[in-house]
Scaffold this motif. Structure first.
Motif, PDB file in Angstrom:
ATOM      1  N   ILE A 129       0.913  -0.905   0.183  1.00 30.33           N
ATOM      2  CA  ILE A 129       0.003  -0.370   0.057  1.00 30.33           C
ATOM      3  C   ILE A 129       0.713   1.036   0.208  1.00 30.33           C
ATOM      4  O   ILE A 129       1.270   1.574   0.877  1.00 30.33           O
ATOM      5  N   ASP A 130       0.535   1.948  -0.887  1.00 26.00           N
ATOM      6  CA  ASP A 130       1.794   3.531  -1.019  1.00 26.00           C
ATOM      7  C   ASP A 130       0.520   4.612  -0.151  1.00 26.00           C
ATOM      8  O   ASP A 130      -0.775   5.044  -0.679  1.00 26.00           O
ATOM      9  N   VAL A 131       1.063   4.827   0.597  1.00 30.53           N
ATOM     10  CA  VAL A 131       0.569   5.851   1.659  1.00 30.53           C
ATOM     11  C   VAL A 131       1.141   7.526   0.847  1.00 30.53           C
ATOM     12  O   VAL A 131       1.583   7.776   1.498  1.00 30.53           O
ATOM     13  N   GLY A 132      -0.419   8.306   0.296  1.00 36.32           N
ATOM     14  CA  GLY A 132      -0.298   9.596   0.007  1.00 36.32           C
ATOM     15  C   GLY A 132       0.897   8.987  -1.117  1.00 36.32           C
ATOM     16  O   GLY A 132       1.274   9.405  -1.727  1.00 36.32           O
ATOM     17  N   CYS A 133      -0.042   8.353  -1.992  1.00 34.13           N
ATOM     18  CA  CYS A 133       0.715   7.883  -3.404  1.00 34.13           C
ATOM     19  C   CYS A 133       0.591   9.092  -4.045  1.00 34.13           C
ATOM     20  O   CYS A 133       1.000   8.477  -5.783  1.00 34.13           O
ATOM     21  N   GLY A 134      -0.439  10.178  -4.163  1.00 34.27           N
ATOM     22  CA  GLY A 134      -0.303  11.246  -5.462  1.00 34.27           C
ATOM     23  C   GLY A 134      -0.743  10.827  -6.511  1.00 34.27           C
ATOM     24  O   GLY A 134      -1.685   9.760  -6.655  1.00 34.27           O
ATOM     25  N   SER A 135      -0.177  11.384  -8.120  1.00 34.77           N
ATOM     26  CA  SER A 135      -0.382  10.794  -8.814  1.00 34.77           C
ATOM     27  C   SER A 135       0.121   9.237  -9.413  1.00 34.77           C
ATOM     28  O   SER A 135       0.030   8.821 -10.319  1.00 34.77           O
ATOM     29  N   GLY A 136       1.044   8.492  -8.401  1.00 30.71           N
ATOM     30  CA  GLY A 136       1.745   7.135  -8.833  1.00 30.71           C
ATOM     31  C   GLY A 136       3.156   7.219  -9.256  1.00 30.71           C
ATOM     32  O   GLY A 136       3.672   6.648  -9.506  1.00 30.71           O
ATOM     33  N   VAL A 137       3.146   8.403  -9.300  1.00 24.20           N
ATOM     34  CA  VAL A 137       5.238   8.920 -10.426  1.00 24.20           C
ATOM     35  C   VAL A 137       5.470   9.192  -9.228  1.00 24.20           C
ATOM     36  O   VAL A 137       5.157  10.362  -8.445  1.00 24.20           O
TER      37      VAL A 137
ATOM     38  N   PRO B 160      -8.206  14.307  -4.657  1.00 23.86           N
ATOM     39  CA  PRO B 160      -9.398  13.663  -5.738  1.00 23.86           C
ATOM     40  C   PRO B 160      -8.418  14.167  -7.204  1.00 23.86           C
ATOM     41  O   PRO B 160      -8.331  13.184  -8.370  1.00 23.86           O
ATOM     42  N   ASN B 161      -7.714  14.921  -7.158  1.00 22.65           N
ATOM     43  CA  ASN B 161      -6.418  15.904  -8.551  1.00 22.65           C
ATOM     44  C   ASN B 161      -5.629  15.061  -9.082  1.00 22.65           C
ATOM     45  O   ASN B 161      -5.827  13.571  -9.925  1.00 22.65           O
ATOM     46  N   LEU B 162      -5.159  14.386  -7.641  1.00 26.15           N
ATOM     47  CA  LEU B 162      -3.829  13.015  -7.765  1.00 26.15           C
ATOM     48  C   LEU B 162      -4.261  12.135  -7.863  1.00 26.15           C
ATOM     49  O   LEU B 162      -3.947  10.947  -8.296  1.00 26.15           O
ATOM     50  N   VAL B 163      -5.207  11.776  -6.975  1.00 28.89           N
ATOM     51  CA  VAL B 163      -5.785  10.235  -7.330  1.00 28.89           C
ATOM     52  C   VAL B 163      -6.574  10.282  -8.639  1.00 28.89           C
ATOM     53  O   VAL B 163      -6.375   9.011  -9.110  1.00 28.89           O
ATOM     54  N   ALA B 164      -6.952  11.207  -9.644  1.00 30.89           N
ATOM     55  CA  ALA B 164      -7.847  10.874 -11.204  1.00 30.89           C
ATOM     56  C   ALA B 164      -7.291  10.345 -11.404  1.00 30.89           C
ATOM     57  O   ALA B 164      -6.519   9.663 -12.254  1.00 30.89           O
ATOM     58  N   ALA B 165      -5.542  11.642 -11.154  1.00 27.58           N
ATOM     59  CA  ALA B 165      -4.330  10.615 -12.175  1.00 27.58           C
ATOM     60  C   ALA B 165      -3.274  10.058 -12.265  1.00 27.58           C
ATOM     61  O   ALA B 165      -2.664   9.437 -13.106  1.00 27.58           O
ATOM     62  N   PHE B 166      -3.387   9.741 -11.226  1.00 29.76           N
ATOM     63  CA  PHE B 166      -3.348   8.127 -10.614  1.00 29.76           C
ATOM     64  C   PHE B 166      -4.169   6.720 -11.638  1.00 29.76           C
ATOM     65  O   PHE B 166      -3.148   5.701 -12.129  1.00 29.76           O
ATOM     66  N   ALA B 167      -5.002   6.820 -10.779  1.00 29.49           N
ATOM     67  CA  ALA B 167      -6.502   6.153 -11.846  1.00 29.49           C
ATOM     68  C   ALA B 167      -6.264   5.312 -13.176  1.00 29.49           C
ATOM     69  O   ALA B 167      -6.503   5.113 -13.528  1.00 29.49           O
ATOM     70  N   ASN B 168      -5.724   7.531 -13.776  1.00 25.74           N
ATOM     71  CA  ASN B 168      -5.494   7.062 -15.128  1.00 25.74           C
ATOM     72  C   ASN B 168      -4.564   6.751 -15.408  1.00 25.74           C
ATOM     73  O   ASN B 168      -4.050   5.798 -16.350  1.00 25.74           O
ATOM     74  N   ARG B 169      -3.663   6.766 -14.883  1.00 28.62           N
ATOM     75  CA  ARG B 169      -1.680   6.149 -15.416  1.00 28.62           C
ATOM     76  C   ARG B 169      -2.296   4.685 -14.724  1.00 28.62           C
ATOM     77  O   ARG B 169      -1.637   3.781 -15.611  1.00 28.62           O
ATOM     78  N   PHE B 170      -2.865   4.136 -13.989  1.00 28.99           N
ATOM     79  CA  PHE B 170      -2.464   2.947 -13.299  1.00 28.99           C
ATOM     80  C   PHE B 170      -4.255   2.016 -13.068  1.00 28.99           C
ATOM     81  O   PHE B 170      -4.603   1.586 -12.162  1.00 28.99           O
ATOM     82  N   PRO B 171      -4.818   1.947 -14.586  1.00 27.64           N
ATOM     83  CA  PRO B 171      -6.467   1.526 -14.633  1.00 27.64           C
ATOM     84  C   PRO B 171      -6.962   0.133 -13.716  1.00 27.64           C
ATOM     85  O   PRO B 171      -8.026   0.830 -13.715  1.00 27.64           O
ATOM     86  N   THR B 172      -5.623  -0.620 -13.762  1.00 22.58           N
ATOM     87  CA  THR B 172      -5.711  -1.699 -13.646  1.00 22.58           C
ATOM     88  C   THR B 172      -5.590  -1.748 -11.722  1.00 22.58           C
ATOM     89  O   THR B 172      -5.543  -2.642 -10.876  1.00 22.58           O
ATOM     90  N   ALA B 173      -5.561  -0.910 -11.363  1.00 20.33           N
ATOM     91  CA  ALA B 173      -4.497  -0.253  -9.634  1.00 20.33           C
ATOM     92  C   ALA B 173      -5.368   0.271  -8.701  1.00 20.33           C
ATOM     93  O   ALA B 173      -6.170   0.561  -8.753  1.00 20.33           O
ATOM     94  N   LYS B 174      -6.370  -0.082  -7.816  1.00 28.59           N
ATOM     95  CA  LYS B 174      -6.819   0.189  -6.457  1.00 28.59           C
ATOM     96  C   LYS B 174      -6.119   1.254  -6.063  1.00 28.59           C
ATOM     97  O   LYS B 174      -5.804   1.145  -5.726  1.00 28.59           O
ATOM     98  N   VAL B 175      -7.293   2.528  -6.121  1.00 29.20           N
ATOM     99  CA  VAL B 175      -6.765   3.530  -5.347  1.00 29.20           C
ATOM    100  C   VAL B 175      -8.311   4.215  -4.834  1.00 29.20           C
ATOM    101  O   VAL B 175      -9.284   4.154  -5.100  1.00 29.20           O
ATOM    102  N   ALA B 176      -7.985   4.618  -3.780  1.00 30.72           N
ATOM    103  CA  ALA B 176      -8.807   4.964  -2.930  1.00 30.72           C
ATOM    104  C   ALA B 176      -8.359   6.958  -2.472  1.00 30.72           C
ATOM    105  O   ALA B 176      -7.231   6.926  -1.928  1.00 30.72           O
ATOM    106  N   CYS B 177      -9.150   7.173  -2.306  1.00 26.85           N
ATOM    107  CA  CYS B 177      -9.257   9.051  -2.577  1.00 26.85           C
ATOM    108  C   CYS B 177      -9.757   9.320  -0.827  1.00 26.85           C
ATOM    109  O   CYS B 177     -10.832   9.386  -0.452  1.00 26.85           O
ATOM    110  N   GLU B 178      -8.913   9.227  -0.062  1.00 26.14           N
ATOM    111  CA  GLU B 178      -9.457   9.634   1.748  1.00 26.14           C
ATOM    112  C   GLU B 178      -7.723  10.021   2.317  1.00 26.14           C
ATOM    113  O   GLU B 178      -6.715   9.344   1.607  1.00 26.14           O
TER     114      GLU B 178
END
Length: 199
Positions: A43-51, A71-89
């Motif tokens: 689990i990457d806590v404070g994952c940002g955009s994932g990069v 929310p903006n960083l989570v959206a970037a994460f989800a867009n970059r890694f569509p098969t990875a789970k990510v939560a905005c919290e």
């Protein structure tokens, strides 16, 4: 007025994504390869955009799940890694997907939080790790405070002695520190195996 749980990062998400370098990525990957089973969930806590952290771990064969309050960083994460789970919290309120993990990384988050929130995040991470699980997070070795360049908000390191105590309170043992090519300090902790794990 809504509380900004992202500590100002949601407002400057695009600027942060553009400015984020690869510093630390190889340090985190080397740590993961040395300490975690191949293909394990991290689990990457404070994952940002994932990069670059989530990306280097995913490319290294690990399964990464992300948590971030922006929310903006989570959206970037989800867009970059569509098969990875990510939560905005916010990490200090997260249930971390109601599951146990073999490892957790939190790069660039801890020192953005106040002392109470740092304690709560560390407690929650201790609870979500499996026995023998590992936790790697960044904060300066010394106790200090500074103003973040991008958000203009205060940041604080509680220092080695306090982090060692907070980790112990969370059922974790601090086993060492690492320094990356940018001179950033990483605290490396483990959730010790219980006596019954040896019988």
């Amino acid at each position: 007025m809504a509380i900004d749980h992202s500590q100002g990062w949601d407002n400057i998400a695009e600027q942060f994504i553009a400015a984020r370098s690869n510093i630390g990525a190889e340090t985190v990957l080397a740590w993961a390869r040395d300490t975690i089973s191949p293909g394990a969930a991290i689990i990457d806590v404070g994952c940002g955009s994932g990069v670059p952290i989530s990306k280097v771990l995913i490319d290294g064969g690990f399964k990464v799940l992300g948590i971030d309050a922006s929310p903006n960083l989570v959206a970037a994460f989800a867009n970059r890694f569509p098969t990875a789970k990510v939560a905005c919290e916010p990490a200090q309120q997260s249930d971390f997907f109601n599951r146990k993990f073999e490892a957790c990384v939190s790069i660039g988050l801890t020192f953005l939080l106040n002392e109470d929130d740092q304690r709560e995040v560390i407690r929650r991470i201790g609870a979500t790790l499996k026995q023998g699980g590992r936790f790697l997070f960044t904060a300066p070795y010394e106790q200090c405070e500074w103003r973040d360049v991008l958000t203009g908000r205060d940041s604080r390191s509680l220092g080695f002695d306090t982090y060692e105590r907070l980790l112990l309170d969370a059922g974790l043992s601090l086993i060492g520190c690492h320094v990356d090519e940018g001179q950033n300090n990483y605290y490396d902790a483990i959730k010790p195996l219980s006596v019954c794990d040896f019988t």
